[in-house]
Design an enzyme around this catalytic site. Structure first.
Site, PDB file in Angstrom:
ATOM      1  N   ASP A 300       0.817  -1.424  -0.016  1.00 49.76           N
ATOM      2  CA  ASP A 300       0.027   0.006  -0.155  1.00 49.76           C
ATOM      3  C   ASP A 300       1.417   1.093   0.027  1.00 49.76           C
ATOM      4  O   ASP A 300       2.427   1.443   0.734  1.00 49.76           O
ATOM      5  CB  ASP A 300      -0.937  -0.149   1.148  1.00 49.76           C
ATOM      6  CG  ASP A 300      -2.022   1.188   1.297  1.00 49.76           C
ATOM      7  OD1 ASP A 300      -2.355   1.719   0.499  1.00 49.76           O
ATOM      8  OD2 ASP A 300      -1.167   1.866   1.953  1.00 49.76           O
ATOM      9  N   GLU A 345       1.659  -0.194  -4.788  1.00 50.53           N
ATOM     10  CA  GLU A 345       0.633   0.623  -5.491  1.00 50.53           C
ATOM     11  C   GLU A 345       1.554   2.140  -4.967  1.00 50.53           C
ATOM     12  O   GLU A 345       1.515   2.622  -3.786  1.00 50.53           O
ATOM     13  CB  GLU A 345      -1.078   0.752  -4.137  1.00 50.53           C
ATOM     14  CG  GLU A 345      -1.713   1.757  -4.517  1.00 50.53           C
ATOM     15  CD  GLU A 345      -2.143   2.731  -3.122  1.00 50.53           C
ATOM     16  OE1 GLU A 345      -3.409   3.423  -3.611  1.00 50.53           O
ATOM     17  OE2 GLU A 345      -1.628   2.496  -2.578  1.00 50.53           O
TER      18      GLU A 345
END
Length: 620
Positions: A300, A345
């Protein structure tokens, strides 16, 4: 990690450090060892069911390197425990209960007790082979909202109940949103309190291993979303924050930066420059891949690992040790398990994220393709045909990182872009608010789906796209599974696209290939066509034609890479996908040799028929 063999005297007895290796609670025959990092502690005890929660009985010995450990005979699997820490930074009259940072099962509804867990599980004899990158089709899934029953959040078992349906859809990888423990009943998963813990509402280590085993039996890989850009939760007084009392600059303690680098929009940033914290994060990544046998990790917000303010092209604010940490983890995975995928990401379209570490890159196998998403989203959501920019669509199809198509994951929805908390809605809802089940919303949202499955890249869908879920998504909501029957044709359309993408019938191998040529761009009439191929030839060459305008064509001429008959493998206007689709003839066609100057630079040309807002996929 090297542990000392020091010991400490308590009363009349000498307490020795543990000879067991590892961190946290380490079961051995006849007992459990405990090891914890707390460099500013003056004394540490472990209390639990095994000693009637005595805060003075089981004293850990210092290893003279910031680590403390002890063997506790009789402590066993399933018993609860916590540490009691004494420190110059903690009031002497205070009992400082702390949860083990390495604990694999935290009872967050019981004050943060940890549970002793053993790594014993029957994985069976079946061998699972991770699909290669160019065969992956990813399904992003949030456990609580995927298949909840009555008033309870969904759990790992509720996903198992749907694995057969997902396999029938054709996906071969599930990307789980974070499962780290969090406070409360609902969460998107991006507020991790303990990264080694599995959220109690979802299950426990045994249930997660069983889920992975069942997914593998269905031929489905498991990719886990991990959150390393921030830790800790201010709602929990037993979290990683100020673990041993130390809090320089009134900060968050040993696990975090204690200067301006600590602040993110989500919570305190770990100290990537401190060796013990780097080891902690590295150990976590490898635990999921090795002990739980999952098949990949999606990191993330890597931009917030590598830059103080989450900004690209601001080297003055870069965090070099964050970059080197990602390199270290990716190198370890590549050396031990190169078939397992790591996805970033980053959302900055930065090629260095994917470059190998030897050339200075971060070493990720792939990254989320935000450029593709926004280009396609803007094209299908535009309220008028004249506003659709086919050159932007072309650029989305062609964009890649370096020369490798599989270094990007492409999608038309993800959890961030449809989340209620972000004031976002599902794609059909964005196309026509309040009329997400309309002909226009169904036709144009499936245009986006077709681009996801035919463009170069690893395709991903978000839960519910396959049966036209609309509105917005929230962690406390649930998928409306009745739509799977109500819009069964949309489900069939997604299934058809996935099967063609995976070369199910051995006549669309080009959709798994590296190569693409967008040879026809008609921005006036909103028609685009591109050629996909791997090695080329029969069963390989694929031509995709997309009509983004609200008109049909009986005869539309464009270029083809080869002569002879081209067979229609997919026509999104087929009324089997929806009774109100026009069923406009997307006929098989014969390509004749032509002047490349008159046929998009291709050696052959042919006529096709195509319906409004429709897609054709042809091959030989």
């Amino acid at each position: 990690m090297v542990f000392s063999t020091a010991n400490v005297t308590s009363g009349m007895s000498v307490i020795q450090v543990s000879t067991q290796t590892g961190m946290g609670a380490i079961p051995y025959e006849g007992g459990t060892a405990f090891r914890v990092w707390a460099p500013f502690a003056s004394a540490i005890y472990v209390a639990g069911n095994f000693n009637n929660w005595s805060i003075t009985e089981n004293l850990l010995a210092p290893e003279n390197n910031g680590y403390w450990s002890v063997d506790v005979p009789g402590a066993k699997e399933g018993q609860n425990y916590r540490y009691v820490i004494q420190s110059p930074f903690i009031p002497s009259d205070s009992v400082w209960w702390r949860t083990d940072p390495y604990c694999k099962h935290v009872l967050d509804n019981d004050g943060g007790d940890g549970v002793i867990v053993t790594d014993q599980f029957d994985w069976g004899t079946n061998t699972f082979n991770m699909p290669v990158w160019n065969e992956l089709v990813i399904y992003e899934l949030h456990i609580a909202s995927f298949n909840r029953s009555e008033n309870k959040p969904g759990d790992l078992n509720s996903i198992i109940d749907k694995l057969g349906i997902l396999k029938d859809l054709g996906i071969n990888a599930i990307e789980l949103m974070p499962i780290f423990g969090f406070p409360g009943e609902y969460s998107l998963g991006y507020n991790p309190a303990f990264p080694f813990d599995i959220e109690s509402n979802y299950g426990d280590p045994g249930k997660f291993k069983n889920f992975v085993k069942k997914a593998h039996e269905f031929g489905i890989a498991v990719i886990l979303d991990v959150v390393y850009n921030h830790f800790g939760d201010k709602e929990l007084d037993y979290s990683l924050r100020r673990f041993d009392g130390w809090n320089q600059n009134n900060g968050d303690g040993i696990y975090f930066y204690n200067d301006q680098r600590v602040q993110t929009d989500f919570g305190p940033r770990p100290d990537y420059g401190r060796g013990e914290v780097r080891q902690y994060i590295r150990d976590n990544a490898l635990m999921w891949l090795e002990e739980y046998q999952i098949d990949g990790l999606r990191f993330d917000s890597t931009i917030n690992i590598r830059n103080i303010y989450g900004k690209n092209n601001e080297p003055v604010n870069d965090i070099p040790e964050g970059w080197s940490l990602m390199q270290w983890i990716n190198n370890e995975i590549d050396s031990k398990m190169p078939w397992k995928i790591t996805i970033a990401e980053d959302l900055q379209n930065n090629e260095w994220i994917n470059r190998n570490t030897g050339s200075g890159g971060a070493g990720f196998d792939s990254q989320w393709g935000s450029f593709f998403y926004y280009s396609i989203f803007n094209a299908v959501v535009a309220s008028t045909d004249s506003a659709r920019n086919m050159y932007s669509v072309r650029d989305a199809i062609l964009q890649r990182f370096e020369t490798d198509a599989w270094k990007r994951v492409i999608y038309s929805e993800n959890h961030d872009e449809v989340a209620e908390i972000n004031h976002k809605v599902r794609l059909p809802e964005a196309i026509w608010h309040g009329n997400a089940d309309s002909w226009f919303a169904r036709k144009r949202s499936t245009l986006a789906a077709a681009l996801v499955f035919t463009s170069p890249g690893i395709p991903m869908i978000f839960q519910g796209q396959e049966f036209l879920e609309w509105g917005n998504w929230s962690d406390s909501g649930t998928l409306d599974w009745s739509k799977k029957d109500k819009f069964s044709g949309i489900w069939d359309l997604y299934q058809s696209l996935i099967r063609l993408r995976r070369n199910w019938y051995n006549n669309t191998r080009g959709l798994r290939g590296q190569h693409v040529n967008v040879h026809h761009v008609n921005n006036n009439d909103k028609v685009i066509a591109f050629h996909r191929w791997d090695n080329g030839g029969l069963g390989d060459d694929v031509v995709v034609i997309i009509n983004m305008g609200d008109r049909f064509y009986d005869r539309y001429s464009l270029g083809f890479p080869g002569g002879g008959t081209w067979w229609v493998r997919f026509n999104s206007d087929w009324n089997g996908y929806s009774p109100d689709f026009g069923n406009h003839s997307g006929y098989d066609t014969f390509a004749n040799q032509s002047n490349p100057n008159d046929s998009d630079g291709m050696p052959f040309s042919a006529n096709i028929g195509i319906g409004p807002y429709s897609v054709l996929i042809l091959s030989q």
